[in-house]
Scaffold this active site. Structure first.
Site, PDB file in Angstrom:
ATOM      1  N   HIS A  37       0.842  -1.201   0.000  1.00  0.00           N
ATOM      2  CA  HIS A  37       0.000   0.000   0.000  1.00  0.00           C
ATOM      3  C   HIS A  37       0.874   1.248   0.000  1.00  0.00           C
ATOM      4  O   HIS A  37       0.563   2.235  -0.664  1.00  0.00           O
ATOM      5  CB  HIS A  37      -0.896   0.049   1.248  1.00  0.00           C
ATOM      6  CG  HIS A  37      -1.825  -1.114   1.393  1.00  0.00           C
ATOM      7  ND1 HIS A  37      -1.654  -2.096   2.335  1.00  0.00           N
ATOM      8  CD2 HIS A  37      -2.945  -1.449   0.710  1.00  0.00           C
ATOM      9  CE1 HIS A  37      -2.620  -2.984   2.239  1.00  0.00           C
ATOM     10  NE2 HIS A  37      -3.421  -2.621   1.262  1.00  0.00           N
ATOM     11  N   GLU A 148      -0.469  -4.388  -8.647  1.00  0.00           N
ATOM     12  CA  GLU A 148      -0.485  -5.460  -9.653  1.00  0.00           C
ATOM     13  C   GLU A 148      -0.574  -6.838  -9.002  1.00  0.00           C
ATOM     14  O   GLU A 148      -0.733  -7.828  -9.691  1.00  0.00           O
ATOM     15  CB  GLU A 148       0.773  -5.371 -10.531  1.00  0.00           C
ATOM     16  CG  GLU A 148       0.711  -4.211 -11.509  1.00  0.00           C
ATOM     17  CD  GLU A 148       1.927  -4.117 -12.424  1.00  0.00           C
ATOM     18  OE1 GLU A 148       2.918  -4.851 -12.204  1.00  0.00           O
ATOM     19  OE2 GLU A 148       1.887  -3.286 -13.353  1.00  0.00           O
ATOM     20  N   ILE A 176       5.030  -5.585  -4.376  1.00  0.00           N
ATOM     21  CA  ILE A 176       6.120  -5.402  -3.401  1.00  0.00           C
ATOM     22  C   ILE A 176       6.255  -6.720  -2.622  1.00  0.00           C
ATOM     23  O   ILE A 176       5.243  -7.283  -2.175  1.00  0.00           O
ATOM     24  CB  ILE A 176       5.829  -4.232  -2.429  1.00  0.00           C
ATOM     25  CG1 ILE A 176       5.563  -2.942  -3.205  1.00  0.00           C
ATOM     26  CG2 ILE A 176       6.965  -4.049  -1.425  1.00  0.00           C
ATOM     27  CD1 ILE A 176       6.744  -2.372  -3.968  1.00  0.00           C
ATOM     28  N   SER A 186      -1.992  -8.274   3.435  1.00  0.00           N
ATOM     29  CA  SER A 186      -2.524  -8.179   4.806  1.00  0.00           C
ATOM     30  C   SER A 186      -2.837  -9.577   5.328  1.00  0.00           C
ATOM     31  O   SER A 186      -2.802  -9.823   6.530  1.00  0.00           O
ATOM     32  CB  SER A 186      -3.792  -7.325   4.824  1.00  0.00           C
ATOM     33  OG  SER A 186      -3.548  -6.093   4.193  1.00  0.00           O
ATOM     34  N   ARG A 187      -3.160 -10.512   4.429  1.00  0.00           N
ATOM     35  CA  ARG A 187      -3.527 -11.872   4.851  1.00  0.00           C
ATOM     36  C   ARG A 187      -2.316 -12.706   5.269  1.00  0.00           C
ATOM     37  O   ARG A 187      -2.494 -13.797   5.836  1.00  0.00           O
ATOM     38  CB  ARG A 187      -4.314 -12.577   3.737  1.00  0.00           C
ATOM     39  CG  ARG A 187      -5.713 -12.014   3.542  1.00  0.00           C
ATOM     40  CD  ARG A 187      -6.573 -12.881   2.643  1.00  0.00           C
ATOM     41  NE  ARG A 187      -7.971 -12.508   2.696  1.00  0.00           N
ATOM     42  CZ  ARG A 187      -8.581 -11.702   1.812  1.00  0.00           C
ATOM     43  NH1 ARG A 187      -7.909 -11.207   0.796  1.00  0.00           N
ATOM     44  NH2 ARG A 187      -9.865 -11.413   1.939  1.00  0.00           N
TER      45      ARG A 187
END
Ligand code: PAF
Length: 280
Positions: A37, A148, A176, A186-187
């Site tokens: 992010h 992406e 990234i 995040s998972r």
């Protein structure tokens, strides 16, 4: 930096900026922000006068058995991170602010949404398109930034913007990765230490695909078969899909040629992770 929870407050801020002739870059997120992010926010910061980040875990894009309730949330940490990156406004609405009781309008795209993640997550892209459409209407950005890593989502949003004549530039930003190659997500927080190691099979298989293509592989079926074989060596991994598709239409393609998306979704234990490489 301001943190606001209502549509009215976003509109008031954006209206003022537009009056002053300032451009607005927008990064829609579900929060629990990481460097992936961060790279979108940094790009938005570079190319716009003002930057808006939305943090909203959108219930509409989760299926009934998916991880809506357990999805990680940390507004305080996210706010500090956004502030350090020069964000001007965070929009953090409650679900009731976004979806009134009588909500009944949806953005339902065909074709592109019916492949890859759309097959195993049937309601997902309807939820994504609907919320992104609403967020675009609320924020009215000049540019919007997407990763992406969610390559199918990026292709779908670009298509939606074109189909519905939205005057917004959609900017895709590279994946990234952690130092060892795992794509940031995040998972990833769901993974146990043992699963975290096993999850490396995704990026290793993407690297294998890149190597096979560099060595001259032209047959998409052969490529996919070798990728699956590699993933199956990892006992904790269960394949959802591995596919080589046209990067614009998401339809399967026999020959390896650009634009092509080579994408996978793999369960590591109970956690579904995705990764891909794009041939531009
Ligand atoms: O990619 C995401 O985090 C979400 O799908 C998005 C674009 C913020 C819509 O909820």
């Amino acid at each position: 930096m301001k943190v606001v929870t209502t549509i009215k407050e976003v509109r008031e801020n954006v209206k003022q900026w537009k009056k002053e002739g300032q451009t607005v870059g927008f990064v829609p997120t579900m929060g629990y922000l990481h460097e992936g992010h961060g790279s979108l926010i940094t790009k938005a910061r570079e190319n716009n006068d003002k930057v808006v980040v939305s943090i909203f875990v959108n219930p509409m894009q989760f299926g009934p058995t998916e991880d809506l309730d357990s999805y990680p949330r940390d507004l305080e940490k996210d706010s500090k991170y956004c502030e350090s990156l020069g964000v001007d406004l965070i929009f953090h609405p409650e679900p009731s602010e976004m979806y009134h009781d009588d909500f009944s309008s949806y953005v339902d795209m065909s074709v592109l949404t019916e492949e890859l993640c759309g097959l195993s997550r049937p309601v997902h892209f309807r939820g994504v398109c609907t919320v992104v459409n609403k967020l675009f209407n609320i924020v009215q950005p000049d540019r919007a930034y997407f990763g992406e890593k969610d390559a199918q989502q990026l292709a779908i949003i670009k298509h939606m913007v074109q189909d519905l004549n939205m005057d917004i530039e959609v900017v895709g930003c590279p994946i990234i990765r952690e130092e060892d190659g795992l794509a940031k997500s995040s998972r990833n927080t769901y993974l146990s230490p043992e699963e975290r190691k096993a999850a490396l099979v995704l990026s290793q298989t993407i690297n294998l695909a890149k190597q096979l293509i560099a060595d001259g592989e032209k047959d998409a079926d052969v490529l996919v078969a070798k990728m699956k074989e590699n993933i199956e060596k990892e006992p904790l991994a269960k394949i959802d899909y591995v596919k080589a598709v046209n990067g614009l239409t998401m339809q399967q393609q026999k020959e390896i040629k650009a634009p092509m998306l080579i994408a996978m979704a793999v369960y590591i234990g109970k956690t579904r992770l995705i990764d891909n490489t794009i041939l531009h």
